[in-house]
Design an enzyme around this catalytic site. Sequence first.
Site, PDB file in Angstrom:
ATOM      1  N   GLY A 283     -11.337   0.153  -6.542  1.00 53.62           N
ATOM      2  CA  GLY A 283     -11.023   0.702  -7.866  1.00 53.62           C
ATOM      3  C   GLY A 283      -9.763   1.543  -7.887  1.00 53.62           C
ATOM      4  O   GLY A 283      -8.776   1.250  -7.208  1.00 53.62           O
ATOM      5  N   VAL A 284      -9.835   2.630  -8.640  1.00 51.65           N
ATOM      6  CA  VAL A 284      -8.661   3.490  -8.794  1.00 51.65           C
ATOM      7  C   VAL A 284      -8.326   4.182  -7.460  1.00 51.65           C
ATOM      8  O   VAL A 284      -7.149   4.434  -7.159  1.00 51.65           O
ATOM      9  CB  VAL A 284      -8.869   4.480  -9.969  1.00 51.65           C
ATOM     10  CG1 VAL A 284      -9.924   5.513  -9.691  1.00 51.65           C
ATOM     11  CG2 VAL A 284      -7.565   5.136 -10.357  1.00 51.65           C
ATOM     12  N   ASP A 285      -9.323   4.457  -6.655  1.00 51.98           N
ATOM     13  CA  ASP A 285      -9.134   5.087  -5.335  1.00 51.98           C
ATOM     14  C   ASP A 285      -8.232   4.196  -4.466  1.00 51.98           C
ATOM     15  O   ASP A 285      -7.224   4.661  -3.889  1.00 51.98           O
ATOM     16  CB  ASP A 285     -10.528   5.256  -4.694  1.00 51.98           C
ATOM     17  CG  ASP A 285     -10.553   6.188  -3.504  1.00 51.98           C
ATOM     18  OD1 ASP A 285      -9.507   6.779  -3.195  1.00 51.98           O
ATOM     19  OD2 ASP A 285     -11.625   6.317  -2.888  1.00 51.98           O
TER      20      ASP A 285
ATOM     21  N   ASP B   4      -2.186   1.714 -15.794  1.00 50.19           N
ATOM     22  CA  ASP B   4      -2.435   2.006 -14.384  1.00 50.19           C
ATOM     23  C   ASP B   4      -2.020   3.457 -14.098  1.00 50.19           C
ATOM     24  O   ASP B   4      -0.854   3.823 -14.261  1.00 50.19           O
ATOM     25  CB  ASP B   4      -1.574   1.021 -13.568  1.00 50.19           C
ATOM     26  CG  ASP B   4      -1.657   1.246 -12.080  1.00 50.19           C
ATOM     27  OD1 ASP B   4      -2.322   2.216 -11.640  1.00 50.19           O
ATOM     28  OD2 ASP B   4      -1.041   0.442 -11.349  1.00 50.19           O
TER      29      ASP B   4
ATOM     30  N   ASN C  28     -14.721   8.891  -3.305  1.00 50.94           N
ATOM     31  CA  ASN C  28     -16.098   9.048  -2.825  1.00 50.94           C
ATOM     32  C   ASN C  28     -16.096  10.207  -1.831  1.00 50.94           C
ATOM     33  O   ASN C  28     -15.038  10.704  -1.443  1.00 50.94           O
ATOM     34  CB  ASN C  28     -16.623   7.741  -2.206  1.00 50.94           C
ATOM     35  CG  ASN C  28     -15.776   7.292  -1.031  1.00 50.94           C
ATOM     36  OD1 ASN C  28     -15.672   8.000  -0.032  1.00 50.94           O
ATOM     37  ND2 ASN C  28     -15.143   6.135  -1.160  1.00 50.94           N
TER      38      ASN C  28
ATOM     39  N   SER D 122     -16.355   7.695 -12.674  1.00 49.41           N
ATOM     40  CA  SER D 122     -17.739   7.180 -12.521  1.00 49.41           C
ATOM     41  C   SER D 122     -18.079   5.935 -13.346  1.00 49.41           C
ATOM     42  O   SER D 122     -19.197   5.434 -13.235  1.00 49.41           O
ATOM     43  CB  SER D 122     -18.799   8.261 -12.826  1.00 49.41           C
ATOM     44  OG  SER D 122     -19.001   9.075 -11.702  1.00 49.41           O
ATOM     45  N   THR D 123     -17.174   5.444 -14.179  1.00 48.20           N
ATOM     46  CA  THR D 123     -17.567   4.326 -15.056  1.00 48.20           C
ATOM     47  C   THR D 123     -17.231   2.948 -14.485  1.00 48.20           C
ATOM     48  O   THR D 123     -17.404   1.940 -15.164  1.00 48.20           O
ATOM     49  CB  THR D 123     -16.952   4.455 -16.471  1.00 48.20           C
ATOM     50  OG1 THR D 123     -15.532   4.348 -16.373  1.00 48.20           O
ATOM     51  CG2 THR D 123     -17.331   5.759 -17.128  1.00 48.20           C
TER      52      THR D 123
END
Length: 208
Positions: free
Chosen positions: A52-54, A30, A44, A141-142
């Site tokens: 997600g990570v955001d 993490d 974004n 992006s994945t």
Amino acid sequence: MIALDRVVGDFTIRLVLKGNKSVEFHGPADITRETTDAIVNAANSSLLGGGGVDGAIHRAGGPAILEACRQIVTKIGRLPAGKAAITTGGRLPAKHVIHTVGPIHQPGHRTQHETLASCYRESLRLAEEQRLKSIAFPSISTGAYGYPVKEAAEIALATVVETLETTTYVSHVRFVLFDAGTLGAYVTAAEQLIESDRSSSLQIEKAS
Ligand code: AR6
């Protein structure tokens, strides 16, 4: 050559480059726990958070990060794909968060390659501007943006290695990868790079 499928659990593989610089691949892990000077957020264009990570970064770092993002948006508007902006790390162990916006994958779109590379270059440029020594990236992006991980790993690694040749301050880059499949793709990309450039080497740093 490292057979990744024989290594299970949290570990780090290090790609040693010329000039005492290194690129590490750490996971499954993490990124919000990282102690590098900066961590990178796969954001974004609104910079107002997401999943997600955001989502994980805003949750762990607290409201100071969102407040700093709002100020950036007030000043410059939405952040285009391929660009980056830096804020405080709030309550995170990392002092700074560098927010970058990856491309949304659209099959057959060649410009996306350049946009994804630009995310890594722009993030490293901001870190260099702040004279930071270390920075951690997720796999931009994945996830929600759907970029194929093999291709993304090759672009990420090639761009980071090339950019590190030009940095004065940034010398340690860490990819913090959330799942074993993503980690495997990045290590395979590193193995391919070493095959083409024998002046670098791979070491397994830690296994637990
Ligand atoms: N630490 C490290 N990596 C993580 C973590 C974490 N805590 N959580 C997820 N990942 P994604 P994107 C991995 O979707 O594809 C957001 O809603 C994840 O498993 O976070 O660039 C934004 O607001 C994957 O390998 O980012 C945007 O709208 C990688 O991080 C959009 O998603 C990237 O997955 C951006 O999509």
